[in-house]
Design an enzyme around this catalytic site. Structure first.
Site, PDB file in Angstrom:
ATOM      1  N   HIS A 103     -10.733  -2.030   5.975  1.00 34.90           N
ATOM      2  CA  HIS A 103     -10.350  -1.359   6.645  1.00 34.90           C
ATOM      3  C   HIS A 103     -10.603   0.261   6.739  1.00 34.90           C
ATOM      4  O   HIS A 103     -11.229   0.805   8.204  1.00 34.90           O
ATOM      5  CB  HIS A 103      -8.489  -0.939   6.835  1.00 34.90           C
ATOM      6  CG  HIS A 103      -8.364   0.215   5.671  1.00 34.90           C
ATOM      7  ND1 HIS A 103      -8.312   0.014   4.267  1.00 34.90           N
ATOM      8  CD2 HIS A 103      -7.527   0.833   5.706  1.00 34.90           C
ATOM      9  CE1 HIS A 103      -8.159   0.580   3.362  1.00 34.90           C
ATOM     10  NE2 HIS A 103      -6.930   1.519   4.275  1.00 34.90           N
ATOM     11  N   ASP A 104     -11.207   0.336   5.762  1.00 33.49           N
ATOM     12  CA  ASP A 104     -11.669   1.808   5.835  1.00 33.49           C
ATOM     13  C   ASP A 104     -13.757   1.416   6.327  1.00 33.49           C
ATOM     14  O   ASP A 104     -14.914   2.961   5.713  1.00 33.49           O
ATOM     15  CB  ASP A 104     -11.652   3.096   4.480  1.00 33.49           C
ATOM     16  CG  ASP A 104     -10.235   3.749   4.450  1.00 33.49           C
ATOM     17  OD1 ASP A 104      -9.856   3.923   5.810  1.00 33.49           O
ATOM     18  OD2 ASP A 104     -10.306   3.743   3.099  1.00 33.49           O
TER      19      ASP A 104
ATOM     20  N   ASP B 272       1.246  -0.925  -0.372  1.00 39.07           N
ATOM     21  CA  ASP B 272      -0.178  -0.089  -0.101  1.00 39.07           C
ATOM     22  C   ASP B 272       0.630   1.096  -0.161  1.00 39.07           C
ATOM     23  O   ASP B 272       1.960   1.207   1.033  1.00 39.07           O
ATOM     24  CB  ASP B 272      -0.721   0.178   1.568  1.00 39.07           C
ATOM     25  CG  ASP B 272      -2.761   0.642   1.740  1.00 39.07           C
ATOM     26  OD1 ASP B 272      -2.692   1.770   0.618  1.00 39.07           O
ATOM     27  OD2 ASP B 272      -3.303   0.616   1.536  1.00 39.07           O
TER      28      ASP B 272
ATOM     29  N   ASP C 156      -3.251   4.730  -2.694  1.00 36.39           N
ATOM     30  CA  ASP C 156      -3.939   5.243  -1.987  1.00 36.39           C
ATOM     31  C   ASP C 156      -4.349   6.384  -2.365  1.00 36.39           C
ATOM     32  O   ASP C 156      -3.428   7.513  -2.696  1.00 36.39           O
ATOM     33  CB  ASP C 156      -3.775   6.079  -0.876  1.00 36.39           C
ATOM     34  CG  ASP C 156      -4.185   5.955   0.767  1.00 36.39           C
ATOM     35  OD1 ASP C 156      -5.261   5.194   0.421  1.00 36.39           O
ATOM     36  OD2 ASP C 156      -4.191   7.350   1.068  1.00 36.39           O
TER      37      ASP C 156
ATOM     38  N   GLU D 182      -6.848   3.808  -5.873  1.00 35.07           N
ATOM     39  CA  GLU D 182      -7.973   4.094  -4.872  1.00 35.07           C
ATOM     40  C   GLU D 182      -8.406   5.434  -5.253  1.00 35.07           C
ATOM     41  O   GLU D 182      -7.521   5.965  -5.572  1.00 35.07           O
ATOM     42  CB  GLU D 182      -8.262   3.894  -3.006  1.00 35.07           C
ATOM     43  CG  GLU D 182      -9.237   4.879  -2.457  1.00 35.07           C
ATOM     44  CD  GLU D 182      -8.707   4.989  -1.483  1.00 35.07           C
ATOM     45  OE1 GLU D 182      -8.707   4.810   0.452  1.00 35.07           O
ATOM     46  OE2 GLU D 182      -7.539   5.481  -1.258  1.00 35.07           O
TER      47      GLU D 182
END
Length: 564
Positions: free
Chosen positions: A335-336, A109, A208, A264
């Site tokens: 995770h979000d 990530d 990200d 993302e």
């Protein structure tokens, strides 16, 4: 029905990252090997055989770089160092080797829109030290904030720095200043970081908020009626495709074809997805989109009721985009996001709804992602007081609500429904103390149900969520239709049954997938357009499913995959 090994799919379509199933690891909460209450890389190494047994093909590893952890790793202080809480670079090397030894790829990530304010670049920039002076977006202002932009985390997007005597832009927390991609030196720094990690042997990056790196020149005020205010000036900005192409050519370089790039992309729509996956720029292989995650609230804590027909519309819109040439990450948890069993299913039907949701998701065209814990049906948790909140987004929301005069009990449901903290509680490995995650008190409390919902207990059950996931992953691995087949939504107006067909004529493969999104018994009738005369069940989450899908009496949260 054709055999996968003989399927004639156009060669240019075949990519390992299309055919893979990814498993997402959130480092702090996966497995603690040294008893300090925080998950670590040696703890991941201990569980590599678990991942291999599940059958996943790749791991998406949330940030493990050196970081003060203001946003739990998304505030990077050193791109080339491992956060000491998680271990060492030698530990990371061993993780990579152990995964590769089992034919499991590793995708890191990477955050390149912003860094930590503890990063050396920012420290030198705030001191106006050359050549770092303009590495970040600074604006002097005698009249307060330079514009009306808001952070994604419900605070103003500008913070004043006394040392620099200027404001810096941060689209997330105050500890995450945005990099100035207009500056060539910044771009070259990032290109070098990407190249450095690729040379270490990783298999790609999840990038990200990558579509926020280009800002509108002049940083004009945003529309106050749209949230977050200013987003139209920093999402899909004017130089985005240029930056993407440069990153692909100069950062990924010779590695580009062998690795996966997962973008993302905030507030992305299908047309833009087509643009960033080849039509205008080719940095990204697939996008992470949010339409289905925003059905119950476009703003994080602004809950609204949703209908299954809304979910069908959102998913079909993106399936149409895949048919046109883009590719997508398929997910219902990460995770979000809060836990899917609580959000889209029912914890009282944990096994049934967890496996139904998996069937529904993996049945679509795209690359499925499994977030740690969903393979055992972990659910949301309770928050007794503001002291239980850890996520900075949740804390900011509570502070805003408190200042507006509300008591915690009045807004507690906001957090229990939608807080990111729900997904970040420690992985529940057993019914031992601290759910077998750690020998000591974890950094976050474990879920209240850990004594019954854990890996050991689930795998001992006659009906195991884990075992069903394993069967589902194996089915996808053996049938090209689940990867490359066309998608055809059935019963678009049905409010509780989600049914669709997947077809791949080149392989003589066709599937009918039927999912009951309710706790009621429902009747499914196959449309006349679907030939079910030779149907056979290839996978079902409940015993003794109906074998002839002309008419199916579906039990609560039942899911059936038929081969036609």
């Amino acid at each position: 029905m054709g055999d996968s090994s003989t399927t004639e799919v156009v060669s240019r379509e075949r990519r390992w990252w299309k055919e893979a199933v990814f498993y997402q690891i959130y480092p702090r909460s996966f497995n603690d090997s040294d008893g300090d209450g925080v998950g670590d890389i040696p703890g991941m190494v201990e569980k590599v055989d678990y991942l291999d047994d599940l059958g996943v093909d790749a791991v998406w590893l949330n940030p493990v770089y050196e970081s003060p952890q203001a946003d739990f790793g998304y505030d990077i202080a050193d791109y080339r160092a491992i956060n000491p809480e998680y271990g060492t670079m030698d530990d990371w090397d061993r993780l990579l080797a152990e995964l590769h030894a089992r034919d499991i790829r590793l995708v890191m990530d990477l955050v390149v829109n912003h860094t930590s304010k503890e990063h050396e670049w920012f420290q030198r920039s705030r001191a106006a030290e050359e050549p770092y002076e303009d590495y970040y977006i600074w604006r002097p202002s005698d009249d307060g904030h330079p514009n009306n932009w808001e952070s994604h985390f419900d605070i103003p997007a500008w913070t004043y720095d006394d040392e620099r005597a200027a404001y810096y832009l941060h689209l997330f927390t105050r500890d995450q200043p945005d990099l100035n991609w207009e500056l060539r030196a910044v771009r070259e720094e990032i290109f070098n970081v990407v190249s450095w990690w690729l040379e270490r042997g990783i298999d790609g990056f999840r990038l990200d908020v990558i579509n926020e790196i280009s800002k509108e020149p002049g940083l004009p005020d945003g529309d106050p009626e749209c949230g977050p205010v200013g987003a139209e000036h920093h999402i899909n900005g004017p130089r985005m495709h240029e930056y993407f192409e440069k990153l692909s050519e100069q950062g990924f370089g010779e590695h580009r074809e062998r690795v996966a790039t997962i973008g993302e992309c905030a507030l992305i729509d299908p047309e833009t997805a087509l643009d960033v996956t080849g039509r205008e720029s080719a940095l990204l292989d697939m996008v992470i989109y949010f339409d289905h995650m925003q059905l119950d609230g476009r703003d994080r804590f602004d809950y609204r009721e949703w209908e299954l027909t809304d979910l069908k519309e959102a998913m079909t819109r993106w399936q149409d985009a895949v048919a046109e040439g883009t590719w997508v990450a398929l997910y219902h948890s990460n995770h979000d996001q809060p836990r899917a069993v609580s959000r889209f299913g029912d914890p009282d039907y944990r096994y049934e709804s967890a496996t139904m949701l998996a069937t529904w998701l993996h049945g679509h065209r795209g690359t499925p992602f499994v977030y740690q814990g969903e393979e055992i049906g972990m659910s949301n948790v309770s928050f007794e007081s503001p002291r239980d909140l850890v996520d900075p987004w949740a804390i900011n929301h509570w502070e805003n609500e408190r200042e507006a005069g509300r008591a915690f009990d009045e807004v507690r449901e906001d957090f229990e429904r939608l807080s990111r903290d729900n997904a970040r509680t420690p992985m529940q490995w057993s019914d031992a103390a601290h759910a077998g995650f750690s020998a000591d008190e974890p950094w976050m409390p474990v879920g209240d149900d850990f004594e019954t919902v854990n890996v050991a207990a689930d795998r001992d059950r006659k009906r195991s969520v884990f075992e069903y996931y394993r069967d589902l992953i194996a089915l996808r691995d053996g049938m090209d239709v689940l990867v490359y087949g066309a998608f055809d939504l059935l019963l678009p107006d049905h409010e509780r049954i989600y049914a669709f067909r997947r077809t791949l004529p080149e392989a003589d493969q066709e599937l009918l997938i039927v999912c009951n999104f309710s706790d009621d018994r429902l009747t499914f009738e196959a449309p006349a357009s679907v030939d079910v005369a030779d149907a056979t069940v290839v996978l079902a989450n409940l015993p003794e499913p109906e074998t002839e899908p002309v008419t199916v009496e579906l039990r609560p949260y039942e899911a059936i995959i038929y081969e036609l």
